[in-house]
Design a protein around this motif. Structure first.
Motif, short mmCIF file in Angstrom:
data_model
loop_
_atom_site.label_atom_id
_atom_site.label_comp_id
_atom_site.label_asym_id
_atom_site.label_seq_id
_atom_site.Cartn_x
_atom_site.Cartn_y
_atom_site.Cartn_z
N GLU A 72 -0.12 -3.28 -12.13
CA GLU A 72 -1.25 -3.83 -11.77
C GLU A 72 -1.07 -5.73 -11.76
O GLU A 72 -1.62 -6.43 -11.12
CB GLU A 72 -2.53 -3.59 -12.74
N SER A 73 -0.21 -5.99 -12.69
CA SER A 73 0.06 -7.41 -12.79
C SER A 73 0.99 -7.87 -11.88
O SER A 73 1.29 -9.10 -11.68
CB SER A 73 0.71 -7.84 -14.16
N LEU A 74 1.71 -7.14 -10.93
CA LEU A 74 2.77 -7.45 -9.93
C LEU A 74 2.05 -7.20 -8.53
O LEU A 74 1.55 -6.50 -8.02
CB LEU A 74 3.82 -6.32 -9.96
N SER A 75 2.00 -8.40 -7.89
CA SER A 75 1.48 -8.71 -6.45
C SER A 75 2.63 -8.36 -5.44
O SER A 75 2.49 -7.93 -4.25
CB SER A 75 0.94 -9.92 -6.33
N ASP A 76 3.69 -8.56 -5.73
CA ASP A 76 4.94 -8.36 -4.93
C ASP A 76 5.72 -7.07 -4.89
O ASP A 76 6.69 -7.25 -4.10
CB ASP A 76 5.55 -9.69 -4.74
N ARG A 77 5.57 -6.32 -5.91
CA ARG A 77 6.41 -5.38 -6.07
C ARG A 77 5.73 -4.29 -6.91
O ARG A 77 4.84 -4.47 -7.55
CB ARG A 77 7.72 -5.60 -6.62
N LYS A 78 6.47 -3.09 -7.08
CA LYS A 78 5.95 -1.82 -8.07
C LYS A 78 7.33 -1.59 -8.65
O LYS A 78 8.23 -1.42 -8.05
CB LYS A 78 5.24 -0.75 -7.36
N THR B 15 0.88 -0.99 0.06
CA THR B 15 0.13 -0.13 -0.34
C THR B 15 0.90 1.30 0.17
O THR B 15 0.61 2.25 -0.76
CB THR B 15 -0.95 -0.02 1.32
N VAL B 16 1.98 1.23 0.90
CA VAL B 16 2.89 2.56 0.77
C VAL B 16 3.62 2.49 -0.54
O VAL B 16 3.45 3.71 -1.14
CB VAL B 16 4.09 2.15 1.71
N ALA B 17 3.85 1.58 -1.18
CA ALA B 17 4.24 1.59 -2.29
C ALA B 17 3.33 2.08 -3.48
O ALA B 17 3.90 2.86 -4.41
CB ALA B 17 4.97 -0.01 -2.86
N GLU B 18 2.28 1.59 -3.46
CA GLU B 18 1.24 2.04 -4.24
C GLU B 18 0.90 3.72 -4.22
O GLU B 18 0.80 4.42 -5.26
CB GLU B 18 -0.25 1.42 -4.18
N ARG B 19 0.78 4.13 -2.93
CA ARG B 19 0.65 5.56 -2.50
C ARG B 19 1.93 6.36 -3.36
O ARG B 19 1.62 7.80 -3.25
CB ARG B 19 0.80 5.93 -1.24
N LEU B 20 3.22 5.97 -3.37
CA LEU B 20 4.30 6.42 -3.95
C LEU B 20 4.37 6.72 -5.57
O LEU B 20 5.06 7.45 -5.94
CB LEU B 20 5.51 5.65 -3.65
N LEU C 297 10.01 -1.12 -5.97
CA LEU C 297 9.72 -0.85 -4.33
C LEU C 297 8.98 -2.36 -4.09
O LEU C 297 8.15 -2.89 -4.83
CB LEU C 297 8.42 0.04 -4.46
N VAL C 298 9.55 -2.91 -2.90
CA VAL C 298 9.08 -4.19 -2.40
C VAL C 298 8.85 -3.94 -0.86
O VAL C 298 9.30 -3.10 -0.22
CB VAL C 298 9.89 -5.18 -2.89
N VAL C 299 8.34 -5.05 -0.31
CA VAL C 299 7.95 -5.01 1.15
C VAL C 299 9.39 -5.20 1.81
O VAL C 299 9.79 -6.40 1.58
CB VAL C 299 6.75 -5.92 1.70
N HIS C 300 10.03 -4.47 2.58
CA HIS C 300 11.20 -4.83 3.29
C HIS C 300 10.87 -6.12 4.17
O HIS C 300 10.31 -6.27 4.94
CB HIS C 300 11.43 -3.61 4.07
#
Length: 178
Positions: free
Chosen positions: A95-101, A73-78, A117-120
């Motif tokens: 949109e096709s990526l679930s684990d990163r942007k 969600t943080v990645a999407e807001r960026l 951008l990925v979840v740390h």
């Protein structure tokens, strides 16, 4: 060349490998520092990944940056603020990526940076660092990867997606075995 033409040239840029350039780590540091100053407190860690992060390895001259955030969600807001600060992206691809942007910077019709951008601390965070660290610690492995990339660049000179997809098995094998 207009900005639109420059962007299109960067998007459809051929696969062209360059000899290792000692300036790549500095280019990473400059962009990391810029991102940290633009978005203070947002990134939990920022790492240089990809072939430009492996001393001596030939690479497409694009600095790959792995930025750890608290959540997707943080990645999407960026997305919008990053695009306002010199990056571009493909909403459809993201949109096709679930684990990163994914985001890209470009100049003069060439890609300069890819920002992932990925979840740390997530599996993708660890996998990207495992691969980089395996190449950094094994000149033999790095040489095998360089040979594969050279072969694939010759096979897919005008198709970045096919080039990347063809490297996937090698990358996954290293990540699993590292």
């Amino acid at each position: 060349m207009t900005e639109e033409e420059s962007l299109l040239a960067a998007i459809y840029e051929d696969v062209e490998l360059h000899s290792y350039d000692d300036s790549w780590p500095q280019a990473f540091e400059v962009e990391r520092d810029r991102l940290l100053s633009l978005f203070p407190g947002t990134f939990m860690d920022v790492q240089h990944i990809g072939s430009t992060a492996v001393p001596g390895l030939s690479a497409k001259p694009v600095i790959d940056i792995l930025a750890g955030v608290q959540s997707i969600t943080v990645a999407e807001r960026l997305a919008l603020p990053l695009c306002q600060s010199g990056y571009t992206t493909s909403a459809e691809f993201n949109e096709s990526l679930s684990d990163r942007k994914w985001f890209m910077r470009w100049a003069n019709g060439h890609r300069t940076h890819h920002l992932h951008l990925v979840v740390h601390g997530s599996p993708v965070w660890h996998a990207r660092l495992r691969f980089r660290n395996a190449l950094r610690s094994s000149p033999e492995l790095a040489a095998k990867y360089a040979a594969l990339k050279t072969q694939l660049a010759a096979t897919h000179p005008n198709d970045r997606e096919a080039y990347t997809d063809a490297k996937a098995e090698f990358v996954h094998a290293i990540v699993r075995g590292a």
